[in-house]
Design a protein around this motif. Structure first.
Motif, PDB file in Angstrom:
ATOM      1  N   GLU A 230       0.807  -1.214   0.000  1.00 18.75           N
ATOM      2  CA  GLU A 230       0.000   0.000   0.000  1.00 18.75           C
ATOM      3  C   GLU A 230       0.840   1.264   0.000  1.00 18.75           C
ATOM      4  O   GLU A 230       0.352   2.340  -0.322  1.00 18.75           O
ATOM      5  CB  GLU A 230      -0.957   0.014   1.194  1.00 18.75           C
ATOM      6  N   LEU A 234       0.112   4.630  -2.030  1.00 20.93           N
ATOM      7  CA  LEU A 234       0.149   5.961  -1.417  1.00 20.93           C
ATOM      8  C   LEU A 234       1.107   6.872  -2.159  1.00 20.93           C
ATOM      9  O   LEU A 234       0.829   8.060  -2.372  1.00 20.93           O
ATOM     10  CB  LEU A 234       0.557   5.834   0.053  1.00 20.93           C
ATOM     11  N   THR A 238      -0.085  10.281  -4.083  1.00 26.48           N
ATOM     12  CA  THR A 238       0.503  11.566  -3.700  1.00 26.48           C
ATOM     13  C   THR A 238       1.135  12.248  -4.904  1.00 26.48           C
ATOM     14  O   THR A 238       0.999  13.465  -5.095  1.00 26.48           O
ATOM     15  CB  THR A 238       1.547  11.357  -2.592  1.00 26.48           C
ATOM     16  N   CYS A 270       2.722  11.034   3.982  1.00 25.46           N
ATOM     17  CA  CYS A 270       3.446   9.839   3.548  1.00 25.46           C
ATOM     18  C   CYS A 270       4.288   9.236   4.669  1.00 25.46           C
ATOM     19  O   CYS A 270       4.779   8.113   4.532  1.00 25.46           O
ATOM     20  CB  CYS A 270       4.352  10.165   2.346  1.00 25.46           C
TER      21      CYS A 270
END
Length: 491
Positions: A230, A234, A238, A270
């Protein structure tokens, strides 16, 4: 050919007033510009009417549109990829997510066959949290932490933004950014084949660097431990958000990273981390107390029911017992009334305390704002005089100690008010030297003052050093003296 005036008059007599209209229509037909303008005024309505009638417009335009798209992709595929980048990412992730869900379902069926003690505990956690059994297994077996995040310009390799997790000692981000760019260029020059081959993962012992290449910027995160899948999702999301919100700023980037300061909260998102849950011993004492309480409650309920039965029997037998029950009821009502009054008084006391606390917070905020203004004025008014052509600073000088104390106090107050402080140090020189030497001397004095304040305990990220001889420094900061000036900014 118009002919003689008699012939023209004869034509008017034969065709009447429609002759001029026919001449105008002929001129419009022969003039391509007028004809195009006339057709353009009704072409949209004509296409809409024909499409509503039999759908022939879509059938005719479909091959032309397909050929145009094919030509655009073959001539400039990168531009077409940049246009579809914000759209294709979510669609691809949705497809991957569906595949992962199916894989997790199959994995869950296999894990359900396990009968170990740990698996039963994980099943209980899955039931308690509402998650699937496979997700609980993954959460209990993965440990990782994202320590740093870098945003690097794609073409220049310059650092646009950098964030670091708490309690993590990071190196110079500009150096790390340059090294990542150099490694990417080295791999492309040495090993890449035809097309664009980008470095996506870099392993350094316990650290893993995940890299996402966008059209205009590169996003990289440093992960300690085993990074889950994941994190890549992410990272991609982003990067897409950054390109969507700052596409023009990335395209027009000329070396000024100030336009990307607003990306710091997005990069902080993050910096995720996962920790293994520490196993705890079963609370046998709590279980024992709970069972004892439940048993006592059951016994009390039983005794209460028995007493109620006896009381009902006694009430049926004698009137005296009925009067006693009525007196008990009246006494209970009085107790409830007393308790209600006490509860209202307690509630009013709590409301008064809340109002007093709000007033105190408002007064404290006003005092903090006034103190911040005072400290900001004192810091910006501070000055330290250097000897001619010198950069030496006495760290025990009263002005240095006073400045350090003011900066510390400002940092403490702004920490309470959730504000960030940045102090710019400007080095000044007199006109006794050459322009080149004065510019270097001004920068050295600012750097020296920044180093002195850092050694005195001021955080390094709070201080920025400039020489006033630089072109981008405001004229108000230029002074013909051997000193340093300060400018305080709050965010």
């Amino acid at each position: 050919m118009q002919g003689t005036p008699d012939i023209s008059q004869l034509r008017h007599l034969l065709f009447g007033k429609d002759y001029d209209a026919l001449l105008a229509l002929k001129a419009q037909w022969e003039d391509s510009e007028q004809y195009s303008e006339r057709v353009a005024s009704v072409i949209a309505e004509a296409l809409q009417h024909r499409e509503a009638k039999d759908g022939a417009v879509s059938a005719v335009l479909a091959p032309t549109v397909e050929q145009a798209i094919s030509y655009s992709i073959s001539s400039d595929p990168q531009r077409f990829a940049d246009v579809l980048y914000p759209v294709m990412g979510p669609a691809i992730r949705k497809s991957i997510q569906q595949a992962l869900n199916e894989a997790l379902a199959n994995f869950n069926q296999l894990l359900e066959q396990s009968l170990s003690v740990r698996s039963w505990k994980w099943r209980f956690d899955a039931w308690r949290t509402g998650k699937s059994y496979a997700e609980i297994v993954l959460l209990r077996t993965l440990i990782y932490q994202v320590e740093q995040a870098f945003l690097i310009h794609h073409n220049t390799g310059l650092l646009l933004q950098h964030v670091v997790s708490e309690n993590v000692a990071g190196k110079d981000p500009e150096i790390v950014s340059a090294m990542l760019t150099a490694i990417q260029d080295f791999i492309q020059d040495s090993f890449a084949g035809e097309g664009n081959s980008n470095l996506e993962t870099l392993r350094l012992g316990e650290l893993t660097v995940l890299i996402e290449h966008g059209p205009h910027a590169v996003l990289a995160i440093v992960v300690r431990g085993n990074p889950p899948s994941e994190l890549r999702t992410l990272l991609v999301e982003t990067s897409e958000t950054i390109h969507h919100q700052h596409r023009l700023a990335l395209q027009d980037y000329q070396g000024d990273a100030g336009a990307f300061a607003s990306l710091e909260p997005l990069l902080h998102d993050c910096l995720v981390k996962k920790h293994k849950i520490k196993e705890k011993r079963p609370p046998w004492l709590a279980y024992t107390l709970l069972l004892t309480s439940v048993g006592a409650g059951v016994w009390w309920i039983y005794q209460y029911q028995q007493s109620q039965v006896q009381q009902q029997m006694q009430l049926a037998i004698t009137e005296k017992n009925q009067q006693d029950a009525l007196q008990n009821l009246t006494r209970q009502l009085q107790q409830q009334h007393t308790q209600q009054i006490a509860l209202q008084a307690s509630l009013q006391t709590l409301l008064d305390a809340q109002d007093a606390e709000k007033l105190q917070q408002t007064q404290q905020q006003a005092r903090n704002a006034a103190r911040i203004t005072t400290l900001r004025t004192q810091i910006e008014a501070a000055s330290y005089t250097f000897e001619k052509a010198k950069t030496d600073i006495d760290p025990h000088h009263p002005s240095i100690k006073t400045l350090t104390q003011h900066i510390r106090e400002l940092l403490q107050i702004t920490q309470q008010t959730d504000q960030t402080v940045q102090i710019m140090i400007f080095g000044n020189v007199d006109d006794s030297g050459s322009a080149a030497s004065n510019q270097l001397l001004a920068q050295q004095r600012a750097d020296k003052m920044r180093t002195t304040l850092i050694k005195a305990g001021i955080p390094a990220f709070t201080l920025v050093a400039y020489g006033v001889k630089q072109a981008d420094i405001p004229a108000t900061m230029h002074k013909n003296e051997r000193s340093t000036q300060y400018q305080v900014s709050l965010y």
